[in-house]
Write an enzyme that holds these catalytic residues in place. Structure first.
Site, PDB file in Angstrom:
ATOM      1  N   ALA A  10       0.806  -1.217   0.000  1.00 28.78           N
ATOM      2  CA  ALA A  10       0.000   0.000   0.000  1.00 28.78           C
ATOM      3  C   ALA A  10       0.840   1.267   0.000  1.00 28.78           C
ATOM      4  CB  ALA A  10      -0.926   0.001   1.214  1.00 28.78           C
ATOM      5  N   ARG A  15      10.458   7.796  -2.025  1.00 27.69           N
ATOM      6  CA  ARG A  15      11.802   8.049  -2.560  1.00 27.69           C
ATOM      7  C   ARG A  15      11.990   7.607  -4.017  1.00 27.69           C
ATOM      8  NH1 ARG A  15      15.848   5.508   1.362  1.00 27.69           N
ATOM      9  NH2 ARG A  15      14.090   4.275   2.101  1.00 27.69           N
ATOM     10  N   ASN A 375      13.560 -14.859 -55.299  1.00 26.93           N
ATOM     11  CA  ASN A 375      14.600 -13.861 -55.077  1.00 26.93           C
ATOM     12  C   ASN A 375      13.975 -12.479 -55.157  1.00 26.93           C
ATOM     13  OD1 ASN A 375      17.707 -13.385 -55.046  1.00 26.93           O
ATOM     14  ND2 ASN A 375      16.782 -11.858 -56.371  1.00 26.93           N
ATOM     15  N   ALA A 421      13.860  -5.195 -63.377  1.00 27.14           N
ATOM     16  CA  ALA A 421      14.256  -4.113 -62.469  1.00 27.14           C
ATOM     17  C   ALA A 421      13.494  -2.837 -62.808  1.00 27.14           C
ATOM     18  CB  ALA A 421      15.766  -3.878 -62.576  1.00 27.14           C
TER      19      ALA A 421
HETATM   20  C1  UD1 Z   1       9.809  -1.940   7.328  1.00 22.98           C
HETATM   21  C2  UD1 Z   1      10.000  -2.459   8.742  1.00 22.98           C
HETATM   22  C3  UD1 Z   1      11.499  -2.475   9.057  1.00 22.98           C
HETATM   23  C4  UD1 Z   1      12.217  -3.351   8.054  1.00 22.98           C
HETATM   24  C5  UD1 Z   1      11.905  -2.902   6.631  1.00 22.98           C
HETATM   25  C6  UD1 Z   1      12.433  -3.921   5.656  1.00 22.98           C
HETATM   26  C7  UD1 Z   1       8.057  -1.722   9.996  1.00 22.98           C
HETATM   27  C8  UD1 Z   1       7.525  -0.735  10.976  1.00 22.98           C
HETATM   28  N1  UD1 Z   1       9.327  -1.567   9.663  1.00 22.98           N
HETATM   29  O1  UD1 Z   1      10.310  -0.609   7.314  1.00 22.98           O
HETATM   30  O2  UD1 Z   1      11.704  -2.999  10.359  1.00 22.98           O
HETATM   31  O3  UD1 Z   1      13.606  -3.312   8.283  1.00 22.98           O
HETATM   32  O4  UD1 Z   1      10.482  -2.796   6.427  1.00 22.98           O
HETATM   33  O5  UD1 Z   1      12.230  -3.515   4.343  1.00 22.98           O
HETATM   34  O6  UD1 Z   1       7.333  -2.624   9.607  1.00 22.98           O
HETATM   35  N2  UD1 Z   1       3.093  -0.661   3.752  1.00 22.98           N
HETATM   36  C9  UD1 Z   1       1.713  -0.741   3.675  1.00 22.98           C
HETATM   37  N3  UD1 Z   1       0.961   0.121   4.414  1.00 22.98           N
HETATM   38  C10 UD1 Z   1       1.504   1.020   5.262  1.00 22.98           C
HETATM   39  C11 UD1 Z   1       2.918   1.076   5.329  1.00 22.98           C
HETATM   40  C12 UD1 Z   1       3.677   0.228   4.589  1.00 22.98           C
HETATM   41  O7  UD1 Z   1       1.172  -1.547   2.910  1.00 22.98           O
HETATM   42  O8  UD1 Z   1       0.743   1.750   5.901  1.00 22.98           O
HETATM   43  C13 UD1 Z   1       3.887  -1.597   2.951  1.00 22.98           C
HETATM   44  C14 UD1 Z   1       4.795  -0.905   1.969  1.00 22.98           C
HETATM   45  O9  UD1 Z   1       4.162  -0.751   0.731  1.00 22.98           O
HETATM   46  C15 UD1 Z   1       5.970  -1.871   1.884  1.00 22.98           C
HETATM   47  C16 UD1 Z   1       6.008  -2.525   3.248  1.00 22.98           C
HETATM   48  O10 UD1 Z   1       4.729  -2.316   3.812  1.00 22.98           O
HETATM   49  O11 UD1 Z   1       5.751  -2.867   0.914  1.00 22.98           O
HETATM   50  C17 UD1 Z   1       7.096  -1.941   4.135  1.00 22.98           C
HETATM   51  O12 UD1 Z   1       6.797  -0.579   4.322  1.00 22.98           O
HETATM   52  P1  UD1 Z   1       7.923   0.526   4.365  1.00 22.98           P
HETATM   53  O13 UD1 Z   1       7.298   1.853   4.563  1.00 22.98           O
HETATM   54  O14 UD1 Z   1       8.827   0.363   3.212  1.00 22.98           O
HETATM   55  O15 UD1 Z   1       8.633   0.109   5.708  1.00 22.98           O
HETATM   56  P2  UD1 Z   1      10.076   0.453   6.134  1.00 22.98           P
HETATM   57  O16 UD1 Z   1      10.105   1.791   6.740  1.00 22.98           O
HETATM   58  O17 UD1 Z   1      11.027   0.162   5.046  1.00 22.98           O
END
Ligand code: UD1
Ligand code: CA
Length: 453
Positions: A10, A15, A375, A421
């Site tokens: 989600a 970044r 050809n 040709a």
């Molecule tokens: C998360 C972990 C962190 C871990 C890292 C590994 C948590 C709090 N932290 O951090 O410990 O080292 O992943 O990659 O879990 N997502 C949702 N809904 C939300 C938030 C996130 O679906 O509300 C999904 C994102 O799309 C993603 C995944 O969850 O696929 C991880 O979310 P992200 O925000 O990337 O977490 P990190 O801060 O990287």
């Protein structure tokens, strides 16, 4: 116990600086999320849930072909909140594997032991040791080396940040417990989010032993957060594919300059020169040679074919012993029988070409049926389009088409006919006859060229 899988997808991927939700960015031609889904499928065919949110319906719309249960997380309040959206749909006795839509390189070989480990204690967590752990949640262990909690980087002290063992985000938890711990999560932290990672300390407080499994390769568990990560993952994935092919009898002159975005079936002793790009579904026979800088998509190529450098080939079927290129373009719905030669600056579209036929230089052949042993001279053009409709050119066996000929379709040239040709063919040509339509040559002797004024 049966397995349910939740894929978290989600997040926006801030970044990436992109209008496209992160999980739809392609790796080797397929969305990140599809890679995760394909791996998940190796563990269970049903019970795959994907949490989507950022970008609204874009993700489920574009991934309609995946037979999964889509659940919307309207506001992205954290990974714990994301998992909470799915829990009502999961049976209490199931094991729940949590994966991330932005960790595309995870393999089933790593996930299987993780699932098995959870069978013992009800909770397993995949961690990895990183030289540069920045950005990840750190694994905190007690004096007996038992995991006690996970601290997110933004909440971590300086000492905690020095820890190199990190949370990959992937874990397996029994649903009934997961449900209980998720309900107990708060968001009193640096990001004001409901962290899934906080279930670790809740489980430990209940006396649950958490089994940790350490990932062998850091690449496999790397999340894609930036376009640089995406490029690194692409190179890694391509190299893995390249080495797999080499182990199965394919020569790659430079495995770092070979890209496959799709599925390749290939025989033995096929050789790829540098900078080849293959897309879609490709099937190649034995002893095929693909020259430098060729782009080939959705194509079947039989044994002993040589493709010379710089060809673009799409949606074609190429018979045995054909020779194509350099600089040929084979467009969709082209079928070349055996021993066909297509040379430089030749474009062929929606055409069947018979055995032994040669089209060696500078031609456009479209919407045509060409017989055997024909050809086609340099500069031949099928005029297939009248401004409104496309028409067909039929050239029967053993026809000789001289250079610089236009065939104004619809038109048929009978077997064994000769086209002189420079001829513009506007009417059917009978078998065995000669068609010639050029203006008779005049010669004036002693011709003085004009001088510059
Ligand atoms: C998360 C972990 C962190 C871990 C890292 C590994 C948590 C709090 N932290 O951090 O410990 O080292 O992943 O990659 O879990 N997502 C949702 N809904 C939300 C938030 C996130 O679906 O509300 C999904 C994102 O799309 C993603 C995944 O969850 O696929 C991880 O979310 P992200 O925000 O990337 O977490 P990190 O801060 O990287
Ligand atoms: Ca992440």
């Amino acid at each position: 116990m049966s397995l349910s899988i939740i894929i978290l997808a989600a997040g926006q991927g801030t970044r990436m600086y992109s209008d496209i939700p992160k999980v739809l960015h392609p790796l080797a031609g397929k969305p990140l999320l599809e890679h995760v889904y394909n791996t998940a499928c190796l563990l269970t065919h049903s019970n795959i849930h994907i949490v989507y949110g950022f970008g609204g319906e874009t993700v489920p719309d574009q991934m309609k072909h995946l037979p999964v249960h889509w659940i919307e997380q309207r506001e992205q309040l954290g990974t714990g909140h994301a998992v909470a959206q799915v829990m009502p749909d999961i049976r209490a006795e199931d094991q729940v594997l949590i994966l991330c839509g932005d960790i595309p390189l995870i393999t089933v070989e790593t996930l299987r032991p993780l699932v098995d480990a959870a069978g013992e204690t009800g909770f397993s967590l995949l961690t990895v040791d990183l030289d540069v752990p920045a950005g990840y949640g750190r694994i905190i262990r007690d004096a007996k080396n038992r995991i006690t909690r996970i601290v997110e980087e933004k909440d971590a002290s300086r000492q905690e940040r020095a820890i190199r063992e990190v949370n990959t985000g992937m874990m397996v938890v029994v649903a009934a417990s997961l449900q209980r711990w998720i309900k107990a999560l708060g968001n009193d932290n640096a990001q004001k989010e409901y962290y899934l990672t906080d279930i670790v300390s809740l489980a430990v407080a209940e006396g649950v032993k958490i089994r940790t499994i350490s990932a062998e390769s850091a690449f496999e568990v790397k999340g894609i957060n930036t376009r640089a990560h995406l490029a690194e993952a692409e190179r890694y994935f391509q190299l893995v594919q390249a080495h797999h092919l080499m182990r199965h009898g394919v020569t790659l002159l430079d495995p770092s300059r070979f890209d496959l975005r799709g599925d390749l079936e290939v025989g033995r002793d096929t050789v790829f020169d540098i900078n080849v790009l293959l897309e879609g579904r490709i099937k190649l026979g034995n002893h095929v040679s693909i020259g430098a800088n060729c782009c080939i998509r959705d194509t079947m190529i039989a044994d002993d074919v040589t493709i010379l450098p710089n060809c673009v080939i799409e949606n074609a079927i190429i018979g045995r012993h054909c020779r194509i290129g350099p600089f040929s373009r084979i467009r969709p719905d082209t079928i070349l029988d055996d021993d066909v030669h297509i040379g430089n600056f030749v474009e062929v579209k929606k055409t069947d070409v018979g055995t032994g036929t040669k089209i060696n230089h500078l031609s456009y052949i479209g919407d045509s049926e060409i017989g055997r042993e024909v050809n086609i001279g340099a500069g031949t053009i099928t005029c297939n389009f009248d401004g409104a409709n496309k028409h067909k050119t039929i050239i029967e066996d053993d026809v000789f088409v001289g250079s610089d000929v236009q065939l104004v379709a619809p038109v048929r040239v009978g077997a064994g006919a000769t086209i002189a040709a420079g001829t513009t063919v506007t009417r059917d040509v009978k078998a065995g006859s000669l068609a010639i339509s050029r203006v008779a040559q005049k010669t004036r002797s002693g011709w003085k060229r004009p001088n510059k004024g």
